[in-house]
Motif scaffolding. Structure first.
Motif, PDB file in Angstrom:
ATOM      1  N   UNK A  81       0.943  -1.140  -0.086  1.00 56.67           N
ATOM      2  CA  UNK A  81       0.006   0.225   0.047  1.00 56.67           C
ATOM      3  C   UNK A  81       0.879   1.258   0.135  1.00 56.67           C
ATOM      4  N   UNK A  82       0.740   2.242  -0.956  1.00 59.19           N
ATOM      5  CA  UNK A  82       1.354   3.462  -0.932  1.00 59.19           C
ATOM      6  C   UNK A  82       0.157   4.450  -1.127  1.00 59.19           C
ATOM      7  N   UNK A  83       0.279   5.518  -0.374  1.00 57.81           N
ATOM      8  CA  UNK A  83      -0.547   6.564  -0.265  1.00 57.81           C
ATOM      9  C   UNK A  83      -0.182   7.626  -1.286  1.00 57.81           C
ATOM     10  N   UNK A  84      -1.023   8.547  -1.648  1.00 56.67           N
ATOM     11  CA  UNK A  84      -0.829   9.467  -2.672  1.00 56.67           C
ATOM     12  C   UNK A  84       0.636  10.159  -1.963  1.00 56.67           C
ATOM     13  N   UNK A  85       1.421  10.804  -2.995  1.00 50.91           N
ATOM     14  CA  UNK A  85       2.548  11.484  -2.451  1.00 50.91           C
ATOM     15  C   UNK A  85       3.162  12.511  -3.190  1.00 50.91           C
ATOM     16  N   UNK A  86       4.177  13.089  -2.990  1.00 47.27           N
ATOM     17  CA  UNK A  86       4.960  14.116  -3.663  1.00 47.27           C
ATOM     18  C   UNK A  86       6.421  13.590  -4.184  1.00 47.27           C
ATOM     19  N   UNK A  87       6.512  13.484  -5.445  1.00 46.98           N
ATOM     20  CA  UNK A  87       8.160  13.079  -5.716  1.00 46.98           C
ATOM     21  C   UNK A  87       9.138  13.586  -5.058  1.00 46.98           C
ATOM     22  N   UNK A  88      10.340  12.911  -5.021  1.00 46.69           N
ATOM     23  CA  UNK A  88      11.341  13.426  -4.384  1.00 46.69           C
ATOM     24  C   UNK A  88      12.601  13.547  -5.463  1.00 46.69           C
ATOM     25  N   UNK A  89      13.675  13.957  -5.055  1.00 44.86           N
ATOM     26  CA  UNK A  89      14.736  14.214  -5.891  1.00 44.86           C
ATOM     27  C   UNK A  89      15.154  12.799  -6.670  1.00 44.86           C
ATOM     28  N   UNK A  90      14.746  11.636  -6.270  1.00 47.24           N
ATOM     29  CA  UNK A  90      15.315  10.318  -6.957  1.00 47.24           C
ATOM     30  C   UNK A  90      13.885   9.969  -7.887  1.00 47.24           C
ATOM     31  N   UNK A  91      13.110  10.664  -8.073  1.00 46.38           N
ATOM     32  CA  UNK A  91      11.889  10.329  -9.120  1.00 46.38           C
ATOM     33  C   UNK A  91      12.000  11.414 -10.283  1.00 46.38           C
ATOM     34  N   UNK A  92      11.408  11.100 -11.217  1.00 42.93           N
ATOM     35  CA  UNK A  92      11.236  11.579 -12.693  1.00 42.93           C
ATOM     36  C   UNK A  92      10.896  13.272 -12.266  1.00 42.93           C
ATOM     37  N   UNK A  93      10.086  13.784 -11.618  1.00 46.86           N
ATOM     38  CA  UNK A  93       9.491  15.047 -11.630  1.00 46.86           C
ATOM     39  C   UNK A  93       9.643  15.320 -10.124  1.00 46.86           C
ATOM     40  N   UNK A  94      10.558  15.756  -9.416  1.00 43.75           N
ATOM     41  CA  UNK A  94      10.631  16.286  -7.950  1.00 43.75           C
ATOM     42  C   UNK A  94       9.631  17.314  -7.707  1.00 43.75           C
ATOM     43  N   UNK A  95       9.016  17.134  -6.646  1.00 40.06           N
ATOM     44  CA  UNK A  95       7.936  18.074  -6.393  1.00 40.06           C
ATOM     45  C   UNK A  95       6.591  18.027  -6.971  1.00 40.06           C
ATOM     46  N   UNK A  96       6.260  17.099  -8.011  1.00 44.34           N
ATOM     47  CA  UNK A  96       5.079  16.857  -8.540  1.00 44.34           C
ATOM     48  C   UNK A  96       4.352  15.818  -7.944  1.00 44.34           C
ATOM     49  N   UNK A  97       3.094  15.714  -7.486  1.00 43.98           N
ATOM     50  CA  UNK A  97       2.397  14.722  -7.005  1.00 43.98           C
ATOM     51  C   UNK A  97       2.488  13.169  -7.616  1.00 43.98           C
ATOM     52  N   UNK A  98       2.112  12.212  -7.109  1.00 45.50           N
ATOM     53  CA  UNK A  98       1.649  11.016  -7.818  1.00 45.50           C
ATOM     54  C   UNK A  98       0.662  10.167  -7.005  1.00 45.50           C
ATOM     55  N   UNK A  99      -0.120   9.436  -7.662  1.00 46.38           N
ATOM     56  CA  UNK A  99      -1.217   8.859  -7.032  1.00 46.38           C
ATOM     57  C   UNK A  99      -0.670   7.557  -6.488  1.00 46.38           C
TER      58      UNK A  99
END
Length: 167
Positions: A67-85
């Motif tokens: 289970x992963x809640x909605x979140x905000x991307x960090x520097x290790x992700x494709x678009x830091x600062x952007x949300x993900x479902x």
């Protein structure tokens, strides 16, 4: 040698046990362990289902719940600062000796944040996705890639996890 001692000499002196410096591959694996993967915050739990999987008629089934809640991307992700479902994902293993061993390895990989990541899907959306470790997400009735029967799955997933430094 004094202050003119080269760093090469110092480096070699660190490994007088005869094994030499670690390989680049070993250093990379150790670096990943120290940093952890790019998996977002989430939870992994499991339960025993009193049913068998195709190919494992004598065994119950381990159902793993991610289970992963909605979140905000960090520097290790494709678009830091952007949300993900968020994501709710189930995976299945036979409840036998090898299945329990794989479960422990998956738990360790999850703890080191190596099982999932944020990736951009074909529609251009950033979503939680598996990070190069195949999971059987259907107990039966799906494709060979994500379902049983698959007599080689436990062996192959152990090999993949070992390559990531999980034993």
């Amino acid at each position: 040698m004094g202050s003119a001692q080269s760093s090469d000499t110092f480096h070699c002196n660190q490994y007088l046990n005869g094994q030499g410096p670690p390989t680049l591959a070993h250093q990379a694996i150790e670096g990943l362990k120290a940093l952890g993967g790019s998996q977002p915050e989430g939870q992994m739990t499991w339960v025993v289902l009193h049913r068998d999987l195709p190919g494992f008629p004598e065994d119950n089934t381990l159902q793993i719940n991610y289970v992963f809640p909605d979140g905000i991307q960090n520097e290790k992700h494709p678009h830091p600062g952007q949300p993900f479902p968020g994501l709710r994902q189930w995976a299945y293993l036979p409840d036998n000796r090898e299945g329990r061993k794989v479960l422990k390895m998956l738990d360790k990989a999850f703890g080191q944040r190596l099982l999932f990541t944020i990736a951009t899907n074909q529609e251009g959306e950033d979503v939680v996705a598996t990070a190069h470790v195949p999971l059987k997400i259907q107990p039966d009735g799906g494709s060979k890639i994500d379902s049983y029967p698959d007599p080689d799955y436990l062996k192959s997933v152990k090999k993949i996890l070992k390559a990531k430094g999980i034993e």
